[in-house]
Design a protein around this motif. Structure first.
Motif, PDB file in Angstrom:
ATOM      1  N   PRO A  71     -11.298  30.074  27.766  1.00 51.35           N
ATOM      2  CA  PRO A  71     -11.720  30.371  29.134  1.00 51.35           C
ATOM      3  C   PRO A  71     -13.207  30.706  29.179  1.00 51.35           C
ATOM      4  N   PRO A  72     -13.796  30.672  30.382  1.00 58.44           N
ATOM      5  CA  PRO A  72     -15.175  31.158  30.496  1.00 58.44           C
ATOM      6  C   PRO A  72     -15.230  32.613  30.022  1.00 58.44           C
ATOM      7  N   GLN A  73     -16.376  33.023  29.480  1.00 55.58           N
ATOM      8  CA  GLN A  73     -16.506  34.415  29.039  1.00 55.58           C
ATOM      9  C   GLN A  73     -16.236  35.334  30.235  1.00 55.58           C
ATOM     10  N   HIS A  74     -15.467  36.395  29.985  1.00 55.54           N
ATOM     11  CA  HIS A  74     -14.997  37.240  31.075  1.00 55.54           C
ATOM     12  C   HIS A  74     -14.781  38.670  30.607  1.00 55.54           C
ATOM     13  N   ARG A  75     -14.543  39.558  31.601  1.00 56.24           N
ATOM     14  CA  ARG A  75     -14.247  40.973  31.359  1.00 56.24           C
ATOM     15  C   ARG A  75     -12.978  41.334  32.108  1.00 56.24           C
ATOM     16  N   HIS A  76     -12.151  42.129  31.478  1.00 55.67           N
ATOM     17  CA  HIS A  76     -10.971  42.674  32.136  1.00 55.67           C
ATOM     18  C   HIS A  76     -11.283  44.105  32.548  1.00 55.67           C
ATOM     19  N   ALA A  77     -10.956  44.463  33.780  1.00 54.81           N
ATOM     20  CA  ALA A  77     -11.233  45.817  34.254  1.00 54.81           C
ATOM     21  C   ALA A  77     -10.087  46.773  33.964  1.00 54.81           C
ATOM     22  N   ARG A  78      -8.848  46.246  33.830  1.00 51.01           N
ATOM     23  CA  ARG A  78      -7.708  47.156  33.805  1.00 51.01           C
ATOM     24  C   ARG A  78      -6.763  46.977  32.633  1.00 51.01           C
ATOM     25  N   GLY A 114      -4.470  36.479   9.733  1.00 50.75           N
ATOM     26  CA  GLY A 114      -4.363  37.866   9.298  1.00 50.75           C
ATOM     27  C   GLY A 114      -5.339  38.801   9.972  1.00 50.75           C
ATOM     28  N   THR A 115      -6.205  38.292  10.847  1.00 47.17           N
ATOM     29  CA  THR A 115      -7.185  39.120  11.528  1.00 47.17           C
ATOM     30  C   THR A 115      -6.634  39.571  12.878  1.00 47.17           C
ATOM     31  N   LEU A 116      -6.842  40.834  13.194  1.00 47.90           N
ATOM     32  CA  LEU A 116      -6.508  41.394  14.496  1.00 47.90           C
ATOM     33  C   LEU A 116      -7.806  41.739  15.199  1.00 47.90           C
ATOM     34  N   VAL A 117      -7.969  41.268  16.424  1.00 46.49           N
ATOM     35  CA  VAL A 117      -9.147  41.564  17.230  1.00 46.49           C
ATOM     36  C   VAL A 117      -8.667  42.286  18.479  1.00 46.49           C
ATOM     37  N   MET A 118      -9.234  43.450  18.762  1.00 42.94           N
ATOM     38  CA  MET A 118      -8.907  44.210  19.963  1.00 42.94           C
ATOM     39  C   MET A 118     -10.108  44.191  20.898  1.00 42.94           C
ATOM     40  N   VAL A 119      -9.842  43.909  22.169  1.00 49.34           N
ATOM     41  CA  VAL A 119     -10.894  43.837  23.174  1.00 49.34           C
ATOM     42  C   VAL A 119     -10.598  44.885  24.247  1.00 49.34           C
ATOM     43  N   ALA A 120     -11.500  45.845  24.385  1.00 47.16           N
ATOM     44  CA  ALA A 120     -11.341  46.934  25.354  1.00 47.16           C
ATOM     45  C   ALA A 120     -11.749  46.467  26.750  1.00 47.16           C
ATOM     46  N   PRO A 121     -11.235  47.123  27.789  1.00 47.76           N
ATOM     47  CA  PRO A 121     -11.665  46.791  29.146  1.00 47.76           C
ATOM     48  C   PRO A 121     -13.188  46.839  29.254  1.00 47.76           C
ATOM     49  N   GLY A 122     -13.742  45.903  29.995  1.00 46.22           N
ATOM     50  CA  GLY A 122     -15.184  45.847  30.214  1.00 46.22           C
ATOM     51  C   GLY A 122     -15.953  45.044  29.185  1.00 46.22           C
ATOM     52  N   THR A 123     -15.316  44.644  28.090  1.00 47.55           N
ATOM     53  CA  THR A 123     -15.999  43.917  27.024  1.00 47.55           C
ATOM     54  C   THR A 123     -16.061  42.419  27.356  1.00 47.55           C
ATOM     55  N   PRO A 124     -17.254  41.832  27.418  1.00 47.67           N
ATOM     56  CA  PRO A 124     -17.359  40.396  27.684  1.00 47.67           C
ATOM     57  C   PRO A 124     -16.879  39.600  26.472  1.00 47.67           C
ATOM     58  N   HIS A 125     -15.968  38.639  26.697  1.00 51.28           N
ATOM     59  CA  HIS A 125     -15.413  37.894  25.563  1.00 51.28           C
ATOM     60  C   HIS A 125     -14.833  36.549  26.000  1.00 51.28           C
ATOM     61  N   THR A 126     -14.696  35.677  25.031  1.00 47.79           N
ATOM     62  CA  THR A 126     -13.960  34.433  25.153  1.00 47.79           C
ATOM     63  C   THR A 126     -13.578  34.017  23.741  1.00 47.79           C
ATOM     64  N   PHE A 127     -12.866  32.901  23.637  1.00 40.06           N
ATOM     65  CA  PHE A 127     -12.456  32.392  22.329  1.00 40.06           C
ATOM     66  C   PHE A 127     -12.321  30.886  22.412  1.00 40.06           C
TER      67      PHE A 127
END
Length: 147
Positions: free
Chosen positions: A28-35, A61-74
């Motif tokens: 997806p386009p890079q985005h942020r989750h608020a909630r 074997g890798t775990l990636v955690m993305v907190a609210p407000g963090t800009p991300h995509t994959f």
């Protein structure tokens, strides 16, 4: 994508989905989750995460955690399929994937704008400014590459 838990068995605290990314699949386009927090556990292959303006390749074997407000995509930029489990806490965002499925089932293309339109219904917005926010926090095997 296959929804494994839609939140109906967790009091809507957690949803889980499995995704298979074909070779050379953009996310997806890079985005942020608020909630909600989002987690990604790589089962096989390599998934490239972009957090702000930095790229990180996550292998099995890798775990990636993305907190609210963090800009991300994959994306899967490799020649092999990649499989990952995703968690959403709370479960709000799982409906986004059903909305995308409806777009495709309706014969409409899954454009960046269609993605953004669906995101906006679930407290998510495009992240074009890479504003400072908490970084994605990897945990588990091979996570040092993402730190």
């Amino acid at each position: 994508m296959r929804v494994l838990e839609d939140g109906s068995h967790t009091g809507h605290r957690l949803a889980i989905a499995e995704s298979v990314l074909a070779p050379h699949t953009q996310g997806p386009p890079q985005h942020r989750h608020a909630r909600h927090d989002e987690g990604f556990y790589i089962l096989s292959g390599t998934v490239r995460f972009t957090v702000g303006d930095k790229d990180h390749d996550a292998t099995a074997g890798t775990l990636v955690m993305v907190a609210p407000g963090t800009p991300h995509t994959f994306a899967n930029v490799s020649d092999q399929p990649a499989v990952m489990l995703s968690t959403f806490t709370p479960d709000l965002y799982v409906q986004y994937f059903r909305d995308l499925q409806d777009v495709l089932a309706g014969g409409r293309p899954l454009t960046p704008q269609a993605n953004i339109d669906a995101m906006s219904r679930y407290a998510t917005e495009p992240a074009t400014d890479f504003a400072a926010g908490p970084a994605a926090e990897p945990a588990g095997n091979s996570a040092a590459d993402l730190a």
